[in-house]
Design an enzyme around this catalytic site. Structure first.
Site, PDB file in Angstrom:
ATOM      1  N   LYS A  38      -7.341  55.278  62.743  1.00 42.71           N
ATOM      2  CA  LYS A  38      -7.118  53.880  62.371  1.00 42.71           C
ATOM      3  C   LYS A  38      -7.700  52.914  63.412  1.00 42.71           C
ATOM      4  CE  LYS A  38      -2.981  54.815  59.681  1.00 42.71           C
ATOM      5  NZ  LYS A  38      -1.553  54.514  59.532  1.00 42.71           N
ATOM      6  N   ARG A  80      -0.406  67.951  59.957  1.00 40.85           N
ATOM      7  CA  ARG A  80       0.818  67.147  59.916  1.00 40.85           C
ATOM      8  C   ARG A  80       1.670  67.417  61.161  1.00 40.85           C
ATOM      9  NH1 ARG A  80       0.824  62.774  57.003  1.00 40.85           N
ATOM     10  NH2 ARG A  80       3.061  62.870  56.943  1.00 40.85           N
ATOM     11  N   THR A  86       5.443  59.961  60.823  1.00 46.21           N
ATOM     12  CA  THR A  86       4.843  58.653  60.527  1.00 46.21           C
ATOM     13  C   THR A  86       5.463  57.558  61.378  1.00 46.21           C
ATOM     14  OG1 THR A  86       4.398  59.360  58.252  1.00 46.21           O
ATOM     15  CG2 THR A  86       4.386  56.988  58.681  1.00 46.21           C
ATOM     16  N   ARG A  97       0.772  60.964  67.378  1.00 45.17           N
ATOM     17  CA  ARG A  97       1.560  59.731  67.258  1.00 45.17           C
ATOM     18  C   ARG A  97       2.604  59.622  68.368  1.00 45.17           C
ATOM     19  NH1 ARG A  97       2.035  60.353  60.792  1.00 45.17           N
ATOM     20  NH2 ARG A  97       0.120  59.230  60.223  1.00 45.17           N
ATOM     21  N   ASN A 107       0.255  53.458  63.858  1.00 44.26           N
ATOM     22  CA  ASN A 107       0.532  54.847  64.213  1.00 44.26           C
ATOM     23  C   ASN A 107      -0.724  55.698  64.379  1.00 44.26           C
ATOM     24  OD1 ASN A 107      -0.115  55.213  61.534  1.00 44.26           O
ATOM     25  ND2 ASN A 107       1.907  55.904  60.902  1.00 44.26           N
ATOM     26  N   HIS A 110      -4.120  58.497  60.032  1.00 49.05           N
ATOM     27  CA  HIS A 110      -3.573  58.878  58.730  1.00 49.05           C
ATOM     28  C   HIS A 110      -3.991  60.315  58.509  1.00 49.05           C
ATOM     29  CE1 HIS A 110      -2.813  59.268  54.462  1.00 49.05           C
ATOM     30  NE2 HIS A 110      -4.030  59.778  54.371  1.00 49.05           N
TER      31      HIS A 110
END
Length: 145
Positions: A38, A80, A86, A97, A107, A110
């Site tokens: 991001k 993940r 998240t 994260r 965060n 994605h």
């Protein structure tokens, strides 16, 4: 940054396709996922750190815009776990994260949450001919013979 990433970046800057090697890896080794780094991570210069974490896990970068698609055995579930919750306040230390995120809206990355979502998201961001097929030099070490 890994040598493949440098090669792909140089190729992209020259407008040439990245490295291509064709192999016949078993389907379970060819699972792919989408990871979006991001803008807050780009601004904080964390892209290299994120890429290195995936390379250390033995995953192969098969496409890159300012987006990354990773491929490997059980890559969706592993991603993940590597990315973390998240909500950055709940993300464990050692996850991307948990180490780099400040807030749920910032965060850092994605990551697709299932194989089905990954396939849909990859199709949204990449044309099939933009995905690079190559064999990692350490795939036998990572996944066995």
């Amino acid at each position: 940054m890994g040598s493949l990433v440098r090669c792909v970046v140089r190729s992209l800057l020259r407008g040439q396709p990245g490295p291509r090697r064709f192999g016949s890896a078993p389907p379970e080794l060819r699972e792919q996922t989408l990871v979006l780094v991001k803008p807050d991570a780009v601004q904080r210069r964390l892209v290299g750190s994120v890429i290195q974490r995936f390379e250390r896990r033995g995953f192969k970068l098969v496409a890159m815009k300012l987006l990354q698609v990773w491929e490997g055995y059980n890559v969706v579930r592993s991603t993940r776990a590597m990315v973390g919750d998240t909500n950055s306040a709940a993300a464990a230390a050692g996850t991307i994260r948990g180490d780099f995120s400040m807030h749920v809206s910032r965060n850092v990355v994605h990551a697709s949450d299932s194989l089905e979502t990954a396939q849909r998201e990859i199709g949204f961001w990449f044309q099939r001919d933009e995905l690079v097929t190559w064999e990692s030099g350490d795939s036998a070490y990572t996944y066995g013979p």
